[in-house]
Design a protein around this motif. Structure first.
Motif, PDB file in Angstrom:
ATOM      1  N   ARG A 154       0.828  -1.209   0.000  1.00 48.61           N
ATOM      2  CA  ARG A 154       0.000   0.000   0.000  1.00 48.61           C
ATOM      3  C   ARG A 154       0.862   1.259   0.000  1.00 48.61           C
ATOM      4  O   ARG A 154       0.544   2.245  -0.671  1.00 48.61           O
ATOM      5  N   ARG A 155       1.953   1.231   0.743  1.00 50.91           N
ATOM      6  CA  ARG A 155       2.852   2.381   0.736  1.00 50.91           C
ATOM      7  C   ARG A 155       3.446   2.598  -0.655  1.00 50.91           C
ATOM      8  O   ARG A 155       3.570   3.731  -1.115  1.00 50.91           O
ATOM      9  N   LEU A 179      -5.703   2.312   2.749  1.00 53.48           N
ATOM     10  CA  LEU A 179      -5.052   3.196   1.777  1.00 53.48           C
ATOM     11  C   LEU A 179      -5.335   4.656   2.087  1.00 53.48           C
ATOM     12  O   LEU A 179      -4.489   5.520   1.856  1.00 53.48           O
ATOM     13  N   CYS A 180      -6.503   4.940   2.615  1.00 54.52           N
ATOM     14  CA  CYS A 180      -6.805   6.325   3.016  1.00 54.52           C
ATOM     15  C   CYS A 180      -5.832   6.800   4.089  1.00 54.52           C
ATOM     16  O   CYS A 180      -5.375   7.950   4.067  1.00 54.52           O
ATOM     17  N   ARG A 181      -5.510   5.927   5.020  1.00 57.38           N
ATOM     18  CA  ARG A 181      -4.567   6.319   6.061  1.00 57.38           C
ATOM     19  C   ARG A 181      -3.164   6.530   5.501  1.00 57.38           C
ATOM     20  O   ARG A 181      -2.434   7.412   5.956  1.00 57.38           O
ATOM     21  N   GLU A 182      -2.792   5.743   4.511  1.00 61.09           N
ATOM     22  CA  GLU A 182      -1.483   5.945   3.881  1.00 61.09           C
ATOM     23  C   GLU A 182      -1.467   7.242   3.072  1.00 61.09           C
ATOM     24  O   GLU A 182      -0.459   7.958   3.047  1.00 61.09           O
ATOM     25  N   ALA A 241      -6.413   8.332  -7.832  1.00 57.51           N
ATOM     26  CA  ALA A 241      -7.295   7.290  -7.305  1.00 57.51           C
ATOM     27  C   ALA A 241      -6.479   6.033  -7.059  1.00 57.51           C
ATOM     28  O   ALA A 241      -5.542   5.727  -7.800  1.00 57.51           O
ATOM     29  N   THR A 242      -6.841   5.319  -6.007  1.00 58.41           N
ATOM     30  CA  THR A 242      -6.237   4.032  -5.700  1.00 58.41           C
ATOM     31  C   THR A 242      -7.333   2.984  -5.563  1.00 58.41           C
ATOM     32  O   THR A 242      -8.498   3.309  -5.340  1.00 58.41           O
ATOM     33  N   CYS A 243      -6.926   1.736  -5.689  1.00 58.91           N
ATOM     34  CA  CYS A 243      -7.867   0.630  -5.492  1.00 58.91           C
ATOM     35  C   CYS A 243      -7.038  -0.577  -5.077  1.00 58.91           C
ATOM     36  O   CYS A 243      -6.118  -0.979  -5.808  1.00 58.91           O
ATOM     37  N   GLY A 244      -7.322  -1.127  -3.904  1.00 57.26           N
ATOM     38  CA  GLY A 244      -6.532  -2.220  -3.388  1.00 57.26           C
ATOM     39  C   GLY A 244      -7.273  -3.533  -3.329  1.00 57.26           C
ATOM     40  O   GLY A 244      -8.264  -3.659  -2.600  1.00 57.26           O
ATOM     41  N   GLN A 268       0.735  -7.327  -7.695  1.00 59.31           N
ATOM     42  CA  GLN A 268       1.038  -6.463  -8.819  1.00 59.31           C
ATOM     43  C   GLN A 268       0.444  -5.084  -8.571  1.00 59.31           C
ATOM     44  O   GLN A 268      -0.574  -4.952  -7.897  1.00 59.31           O
ATOM     45  N   LEU A 269       1.120  -4.088  -9.116  1.00 60.86           N
ATOM     46  CA  LEU A 269       0.658  -2.715  -9.031  1.00 60.86           C
ATOM     47  C   LEU A 269       0.635  -2.131 -10.433  1.00 60.86           C
ATOM     48  O   LEU A 269       1.651  -2.145 -11.131  1.00 60.86           O
ATOM     49  N   ILE A 270      -0.527  -1.655 -10.861  1.00 58.87           N
ATOM     50  CA  ILE A 270      -0.677  -1.048 -12.168  1.00 58.87           C
ATOM     51  C   ILE A 270      -0.858   0.448 -11.969  1.00 58.87           C
ATOM     52  O   ILE A 270      -1.738   0.888 -11.223  1.00 58.87           O
ATOM     53  N   THR A 271      -0.004   1.233 -12.612  1.00 61.19           N
ATOM     54  CA  THR A 271      -0.079   2.693 -12.520  1.00 61.19           C
ATOM     55  C   THR A 271      -0.320   3.265 -13.904  1.00 61.19           C
ATOM     56  O   THR A 271       0.068   2.682 -14.920  1.00 61.19           O
TER      57      THR A 271
END
Length: 230
Positions: free
Chosen positions: A41-42, A66-69, A117-120, A223-226
């Motif tokens: 998440r970080r 994620l909101c806290r991060e 925007a993020t989505c975990g 995986q992380l997609i940006t």
């Protein structure tokens, strides 16, 4: 929740499942990922590369991790989730954000209102991924950034075998002991809902995103997609 459902049946089952597992959701996540989910998440928020004070939405926010991060890095943030159980289980205190009960496929924000925007770990729980990509394109301003965090499978055959064993056998066992066995049996099965990587990247480009990248995390177990809104 058993079997691979679609449409309204899937939406209803997913909501009921997350309502049920909400009280111990964060605890089970930390245990079954050995706290790697915190680092992931970080990394997700860091890869947004947005200036402090940006307005960022976390989609399918759950209890607000994620909101806290996002808060830690000085961003304005808002979380959306359609599970009231998850929202009620969100801790209060430093780093809290407005958490809104809403379908992430129909965000209650104006066009171009978001800087990011993020989505975990939620793409596989949607009835369809394509509408989310279109909604992200609508809600983000040009130049806005997204970070989509999801499960993955290692490319190394030995690691893939070990990961498959852990994900398919150990995770449902942990979930069953601490929460709901059926819900955590669904977790490995739900990977079947994810689009193939190239299909996902192509979908983002078709939706109007540029600089689309896929990062494998922790030897490929996540995986992380940006991407950047064009």
């Amino acid at each position: 929740m058993s079997g691979l459902l679609t449409g309204a049946a899937k939406r209803r089952a997913v909501r009921e499942m997350f309502d049920a597992i909400a009280p111990r959701y964060d605890l089970v996540n930390r245990i079954m990922t050995l706290r790697l989910d915190v680092a992931w998440r970080r990394r997700t928020v860091r890869e947004l590369a947005l200036p402090a004070g940006s307005m960022v939405a976390d989609l399918a926010c759950g209890t607000g991790d994620l909101c806290r991060e996002l808060a830690r890095l000085g961003h304005h943030r808002i979380g959306f989730d359609f599970s009231m159980g998850m929202l009620r289980a969100a801790p209060t205190g430093d780093g809290t954000a407005p958490l809104v009960n809403a379908d992430v496929l129909e965000l209650p924000v104006p066009n171009g209102a978001l800087d990011g925007a993020t989505c975990g770990f939620a793409l596989r729980n949607l009835t369809s991924v394509a509408p989310l990509l279109a909604e992200l394109a609508r809600a983000l301003r040009p130049g806005g950034r997204i970070g989509l965090l999801e499960v993955d499978s290692p490319t190394n055959p030995v690691l893939r075998w070990g990961h498959g064993l852990y994900f398919g056998r150990v995770v449902p066992l942990i979930g069953g002991l601490l929460s709901d066995r059926d819900a955590y049996r669904y977790l490995p099965d739900s990977v079947a809902y994810l689009p193939a990587p190239e299909e996902m990247l192509a979908g983002l480009r078709s939706a109007g995103f540029i600089d689309v990248r896929r990062h494998q995390l922790s030897a490929g177990i996540a995986q992380l997609i940006t991407a950047t809104r064009g």
